[in-house]
Design a protein around this motif. Structure first.
Motif, PDB file in Angstrom:
ATOM      1  N   UNK A  33       0.855  -1.211   0.000  1.00 20.00           N
ATOM      2  CA  UNK A  33       0.000   0.000   0.000  1.00 20.00           C
ATOM      3  C   UNK A  33       0.879   1.245   0.000  1.00 20.00           C
ATOM      4  N   UNK A  34       0.570   2.229  -0.853  1.00 20.74           N
ATOM      5  CA  UNK A  34       1.390   3.449  -0.842  1.00 20.74           C
ATOM      6  C   UNK A  34       1.149   4.218   0.455  1.00 20.74           C
ATOM      7  N   UNK A  35       2.188   4.883   0.948  1.00 22.60           N
ATOM      8  CA  UNK A  35       1.980   5.687   2.155  1.00 22.60           C
ATOM      9  C   UNK A  35       1.228   6.958   1.773  1.00 22.60           C
ATOM     10  N   UNK A  36       0.649   7.610   2.778  1.00 19.30           N
ATOM     11  CA  UNK A  36      -0.063   8.868   2.507  1.00 19.30           C
ATOM     12  C   UNK A  36       0.936   9.897   1.993  1.00 19.30           C
ATOM     13  N   UNK A  37       0.464  10.823   1.180  1.00 17.32           N
ATOM     14  CA  UNK A  37       1.359  11.879   0.697  1.00 17.32           C
ATOM     15  C   UNK A  37       1.915  12.669   1.863  1.00 17.32           C
TER      16      UNK A  37
END
Ligand code: SF4
Length: 356
Positions: A33-37
């Protein structure tokens, strides 16, 4: 082992995760999962991007670089619409040719359209046994999940100002977002929709009149909290009634059906569409004026042409209706404090007008 990731955009990454989790071959593939910006993502993106490209390009490529650095070897780029539809080709070249990352890039868009057959072929590397029926079934569930997420988060946004303790509604929002990762049937979506709506309705006990503020502008800034310095969250916590129209389900499912209606709403100021969501910015501002809102905040990232086109029209609307509109452009050098000061000054002015 394939490790698949995708660029972040607000909380929608949860819906993408849910979809991938249901289609991948879990023995040979896992999801990162990509981390939050955040600032680091923006810095990574800025170093990798051409100077004058619009800011969402920088966020999305920064997000992909972060995932590649953390082991991803398959990246899915989901963007579409406006220049977003051509981001993927340029980003793939930068990542592979300039930055030498070795990975498989899956672009679901060709130009500004989803290439469904091509996408299915490409996505099969995540699960060779994937059939078209399975993808269609899971895609249907994903669209329903997206609609559910937007319905309930919009309901929260529209009604948070009537809650006495904002932390109570925040807790519910957190529960919903956790559920989005795991919901696996239409039946569950329907049940959750009723359950959460009832929980929220129970909290709506504050009947005080609230200042009403609309937020319009470019889609990425509207939907990704970090890229608009958490504007929406900040206004909700301060107890203002806010309205934002742009959501992923509107863009994917309703935008094309609403084009004529939107242009008609804006007809006194626009004869033709002005690209991306610029026409909506004009039409929705007029709608907010009609609905008695006290002011509008127009936001856009640096380099966003459609919203630059909308700005002189919005300024004219502001003069014609004597209606306050604040404009703000986010770029990589933004200071949170500078932005908050502008917003506070704008709200002070709205409150003074209201008292008069
Ligand atoms: S709408 Fe604006 S920011 Fe988004 S892709 Fe188009 S030009 Fe870039």
């Amino acid at each position: 082992m394939r490790i698949v990731s995708y660029p972040n955009i607000g909380e929608y990454e949860r819906v993408v995760y849910n979809f991938l989790d249901r289609i991948i071959d879990k023995d040979n593939c896992k999801i990162l999962r990509p981390i939050k910006n955040n600032k680091k993502i923006l810095e990574l993106g800025e170093h990798a991007s051409p100077d004058n490209v619009c800011t969402p390009f920088k966020y999305t490529i920064g997000s992909m670089i972060n995932s590649l650095e953390n082991g991803a070897n398959v990246i899915i780029q989901l963007g579409g619409g406006c220049r977003f539809g051509y981001y993927a080709q340029v980003q793939e070249k930068i990542l592979k040719d300039d930055l030498n990352y070795d990975f498989t890039f899956i672009n679901l868009y060709h130009g500004n359209k989803i290439d469904f057959v091509g996408a299915l072929k490409r996505i099969k590397i995540l699960n060779p046994n994937l059939s078209i029926n399975k993808v269609l079934k899971e895609l249907y569930l994903t669209l329903e999940l997206l609609k559910f997420t937007d319905y309930i988060t919009t309901y929260i946004r529209d009604n948070s100002c009537y809650v006495d303790d904002i932390n109570e509604i925040k807790k519910i929002e957190k529960e919903i977002l956790e559920d989005v990762l795991n919901i696996s049937s239409i039946k569950e979506i329907k049940a959750k929709k009723e359950e959460y709506k009832a929980k929220i309705d129970n909290l709506l006990t504050n009947k005080e009149k609230k200042l009403k503020i609309g937020i319009v502008g470019e889609l990425y800034s509207l939907m990704d909290p970090f890229s608009s310095c958490y504007l929406e969250n900040d206004l909700i916590e301060k107890g203002y009634k806010i309205k934002r129209y742009t959501t992923a389900s509107y863009l994917l499912l309703d935008k094309h059906k609403s084009e004529k209606k939107v242009l008609k709403q804006a007809q006194n100021y626009l004869r033709y569409k002005i690209g991306a969501d610029g026409t909506e910015s004009v039409a929705h501002t007029l709608e907010l004026i009609n609905e008695g809102y006290d002011g509008v905040i127009h936001i856009k990232p640096f380099g966003c042409t459609p919203e630059i086109n909308a700005m002189p029209i919005l300024k004219k609307i502001s003069e014609d209706y004597s209606f306050p509109i604040m404009f703000y452009t986010f770029d990589t050098l933004n200071s949170d404090t500078g932005f908050q000061t502008r917003v506070e000054a704008f709200i002070d002015m709205l409150e003074m007008r209201e008292k008069k």
